[in-house]
Enzyme design. Structure first.
Site, PDB file in Angstrom:
ATOM      1  N   LYS A 186       6.642   6.268 -12.161  1.00  0.00           N
ATOM      2  CA  LYS A 186       6.259   7.669 -12.365  1.00  0.00           C
ATOM      3  C   LYS A 186       6.150   7.895 -13.873  1.00  0.00           C
ATOM      4  O   LYS A 186       6.755   8.792 -14.460  1.00  0.00           O
ATOM      5  CB  LYS A 186       7.305   8.592 -11.728  1.00  0.00           C
ATOM      6  N   ASP A 242      13.861   2.166  -2.480  1.00  0.00           N
ATOM      7  CA  ASP A 242      14.621   2.556  -1.299  1.00  0.00           C
ATOM      8  C   ASP A 242      13.746   3.388  -0.362  1.00  0.00           C
ATOM      9  O   ASP A 242      13.691   3.158   0.848  1.00  0.00           O
ATOM     10  CB  ASP A 242      15.847   3.352  -1.743  1.00  0.00           C
ATOM     11  N   ASP A 246      11.707   1.951   3.338  1.00  0.00           N
ATOM     12  CA  ASP A 246      11.974   2.577   4.631  1.00  0.00           C
ATOM     13  C   ASP A 246      10.694   3.155   5.231  1.00  0.00           C
ATOM     14  O   ASP A 246      10.487   3.110   6.448  1.00  0.00           O
ATOM     15  CB  ASP A 246      13.021   3.682   4.480  1.00  0.00           C
TER      16      ASP A 246
END
Length: 352
Positions: A186, A242, A246
């Site tokens: 980012k 993370d 997922d």
């Protein structure tokens, strides 16, 4: 070949049992397995989620096979004693900084994905997530401002050497696949991400055969459901990794199918020391009922044999057996079927 076996909580012991049956069926010589308590089980038996004996066994082992941690009985404990601290402690103590999470659409499961089947069928990627930095390990706390308001704060930080070492892991992984690496950050708003991007670009000079691209994390999340086939290897920080890993798991239909490897710099006489675990949790709602899908645990075993013991042939055999079982209609509850834990283990063994 020393393996520390840490079943953990919830469905951990059930799925670990099936993985060990597969390991035993391979007939490998020279295996030394040490089973220890960890997580909520560790706290209940020894007063800590990562008991000294468990940590020592993990340090002495060539690889750690890990089930799952998480116990509702421990939800009100102070943070340092909660089951989840065990996995964070192992990553820190064993200096495991690189998490490899493959996401591949198994043939015949396209309709189980939340994506259109023709899009889901494109998924074949590897997410390389940095494990030891970012907000998870930065300073944090809750403070009171001058006007009396409470404020929670977490420090996000990466040193350039931390970025450099995970970048090397990702570039090498890309060299073994389709030679495409996407670095996710980012950088438009975070100085931490700007340093991340700068260092990844520097490392790329050592891998001229790998095509490097960059993507902001919000766009990466969108592209993962819009056009997942564009990704081969993705490298990113702890927090972003993370979330994206997922997300990728549900794109392939179930979190019960995804394995992971956490690797460090330590080399043994066989390969890279690592910790291997399915990415799902302890699922306490179905623990002890024989309903859990052990395939992610079994696939984690395959990753262990590949990365820590150099047993590529055995790893491929296991992966092929799981793939064939799925193609033959073996389905756990997470895939809309009714096959139980032991039955799924039997099916994989039969095809092994």
């Amino acid at each position: 070949m020393k393996i520390a076996v840490l079943p953990g909580d919830g469905i951990g012991p059930e799925i670990m049992r099936e993985a060990l049956r597969v390991l035993d069926a391979l007939g490998l010589e020279g295996l030394e397995l040490t089973q220890c308590d960890v997580g909520g089980a560790g706290y209940k038996q020894h007063g800590h989620p990562l008991p000294p004996a468990t940590l020592e066994a993990a340090k002495q082992a060539d690889a750690v096979l890990f089930g799952a941690v998480g116990d509702p009985d421990c939800d009100n404990l102070e943070r340092a004693l909660r089951p989840e601290q065990a996995i964070l402690g192992l990553r820190r103590e064993l200096e495991l900084f690189a998490n490899l999470r493959p996401a591949t659409m198994f043939s015949g499961l396209e309709d189980l994905s939340g994506l259109k089947p023709e899009i889901a069928g494109q998924i074949d990627l590897l997410i390389v997530r940095e494990l030891n930095g970012d907000v998870y390990f930065g300073e944090k706390g809750i403070r009171t401002l001058d006007d009396g308001r409470r404020q929670g704060w977490d420090m996000m930080a990466y040193a350039e050497d931390e970025v450099r070492r995970i970048a090397h892991v990702a570039f090498r992984a890309a060299q073994g696949r389709k030679k495409r690496l996407c670095s996710v950050d980012k950088a438009n708003v975070l100085e931490t991400s700007q340093l991340w991007r700068d260092v990844v670009v520097e490392v790329s000079a050592e891998y001229p055969d790998v095509e490097l691209t960059h993507m902001y994390v919000d766009n990466a999340a969108m592209q993962l459901v819009k056009a997942p086939g564009q990704f081969d290897v993705v490298v990113t920080g702890n927090l972003f990794g993370d979330i994206l890993s997922d997300q990728a798991s549900m794109c392939v239909g179930s979190i019960g199918l995804l394995a992971s490897a956490s690797l460090g710099a330590q080399q043994t006489q066989y390969g890279t020391k690592g910790l291997y675990e399915p990415i799902h949790g302890s699922a306490p709602d179905i623990a002890g009922q024989g309903k859990a899908n052990p395939m992610a645990m079994i696939l984690s075993l395959a990753m262990m044999l590949r990365h820590s013991f150099g047993r590529e042939a055995e790893a491929v055999r296991i992966e092929a057996a799981v793939s064939r079982a799925l193609a033959d209609g073996v389905r756990g509850g997470d895939l809309g079927g009714s096959d139980g834990t032991a039955a799924i283990g039997d099916a994989v063994l039969a095809r092994l």
